[in-house]
Design an enzyme around this catalytic site. Structure first.
Site, short mmCIF file in Angstrom:
data_model
loop_
_atom_site.label_atom_id
_atom_site.label_comp_id
_atom_site.label_asym_id
_atom_site.label_seq_id
_atom_site.Cartn_x
_atom_site.Cartn_y
_atom_site.Cartn_z
N SER A 160 4.97 -42.31 -27.42
CA SER A 160 3.48 -41.69 -26.84
C SER A 160 2.50 -42.73 -26.70
O SER A 160 1.62 -42.48 -25.97
CB SER A 160 3.46 -40.62 -27.58
OG SER A 160 2.83 -41.24 -29.01
N LYS A 175 -2.14 -41.08 -32.62
CA LYS A 175 -2.43 -40.69 -30.99
C LYS A 175 -4.28 -40.86 -31.14
O LYS A 175 -4.57 -41.17 -32.02
CB LYS A 175 -2.84 -39.10 -30.96
CG LYS A 175 -1.28 -38.46 -30.97
CD LYS A 175 -0.68 -38.52 -29.73
CE LYS A 175 0.68 -37.96 -29.58
NZ LYS A 175 1.66 -38.16 -30.71
#
Lengths: 202, 202
Positions: B121, B159
């Site tokens: 990610s 993230k």
DNA sequence: AAGCATAGAGAACTTTTTGAGAACTTTCAA
DNA sequence: TTGAAAGTTCTCAAAAAGTTCTCTATGCTT
């Protein structure tokens, strides 16, 4: 998995240590969370310790530490606590096991040196401008390795290496905006191969 | 780990030596800290000596010293030669200057730990699967920082962080195949912020 | 309704931390 | 050399902080 109040306790402790550089008293946690009984806080703290989210010295006043703190102020043995795996894609598992990562093992070795990366030619291999790359000095490379190569004794570049077996070698940037370059083998001198990379976000 | 009064004693000693260029008497420490018994001070001084924060010559008057400079540089400091800059885009300059990169300076710090990355990610931020990321424990983050966040006390993910100022936060993967996710702030607990990253090619 | 997990209050207890002070030994300077 | 000054070693005690209980209450699940 932590309950709501356990999570609150954990957050408070990390906040406190970040601010005061030492562990909080149970009663400080209690008043911080609006709890009147230090026995309750003690229960939460024990749970956190069992989950290895904190470390504690039993009995000791302010004996709450974050994992790895003791090494940090101990010596400069370059060792960081290795807490577990983090999902960067689909979330998988939370912080779990306890281990250590020795920076020396990770990076050190005979004949190694560090270079700072300029430019974006290896960006698709996850090597960004200003990253530090650890190079192990050697004069040959296997196909597919990332190497520091000197072309015409002038220009040192970081590229993926391919030996074409026909007297030429190709240096391949990992950036779709750039083209691979092929040279006669005698023009290209390998300076070393990439063994590690590091980046600081400061 | 020092108790409050041990820390006070240590501070006093360093202050005193800085000013007078010689160690203090036990009774000077005592009066400086508002203690009436030199026996108490002696106990603190012994603790500091055991922790190697000071050195002392037993029996000697004013026999308290700060540890010598000999321990300043130590044997296995994890240091790699820093040779220069390498062009990963256009070739720029060849191997040149001489310097050192201290791994401890680069990675170590209080409250830091390491996680191994799973998934892709963050791939467009140059963070690949199996990279190691160094996280500094804290519970708040600034916009744009890369954080380890726990959502609903279940899933720890890496993230980019954005606080939307309306009671929600957004966790942004650096991968065009994935979508940013927005949560109510209370569902998201920051575990720490990314301070460094490393990768080994072995 | 019973069982369970979470949450909190508070009492009783233990250990650590802090301090006082007495008695003793060693150091150091007049 | 010698005695005051300074360091060392005790014991005692109290305050502070951690530990271990029991008890209660509130939801949630079965």
């Amino acid at each position: 998995m932590l309950s709501r109040r356990e999570q609150d306790t954990y957050d408070f402790i990390r906040n406190y240590i970040g601010e005061h550089r030492q562990g909080p008293l149970l009663e400080e946690i209690a008043s911080g969370l609006g709890i009147k009984s230090k026995g309750v806080v003690h229960r939460y703290v024990q749970t956190l310790a069992k989950a290895e989210l904190i470390e504690l010295i039993p009995g000791r006043h302010r004996g709450i530490q974050l994992p790895g703190q003791e090494q940090a102020q101990d010596e400069n043995a370059a060792v960081l606590p290795l807490l577990g795996r983090i999902a960067a894609g689909l979330p998988i598992e939370a912080i779990a096991d306890q281990d250590e990562l020795n920076l020396s093992d990770f990076f050190m070795g005979p004949g190694r040196f560090v270079l700072k990366v300029q430019g974006e030619s290896m960006i698709e291999a996850g090597i960004l401008p200003d990253d530090m790359v650890v190079i192990e000095s050697c004069i040959t490379a296997r196909n597919g390795e990332i190497v520091v190569a000197l072309v015409d004794q002038q220009e040192a570049t970081l590229k993926r290496f391919r030996n074409n077996q026909d007297g030429t070698v190709t240096l391949i940037p990992e950036n779709s905006d750039m083209r691979p370059m092929t040279f006669e083998a005698h023009r290209v001198h390998i300076q070393g191969v990439l063994v590690a990379q590091m980046r600081s976000y400061n």
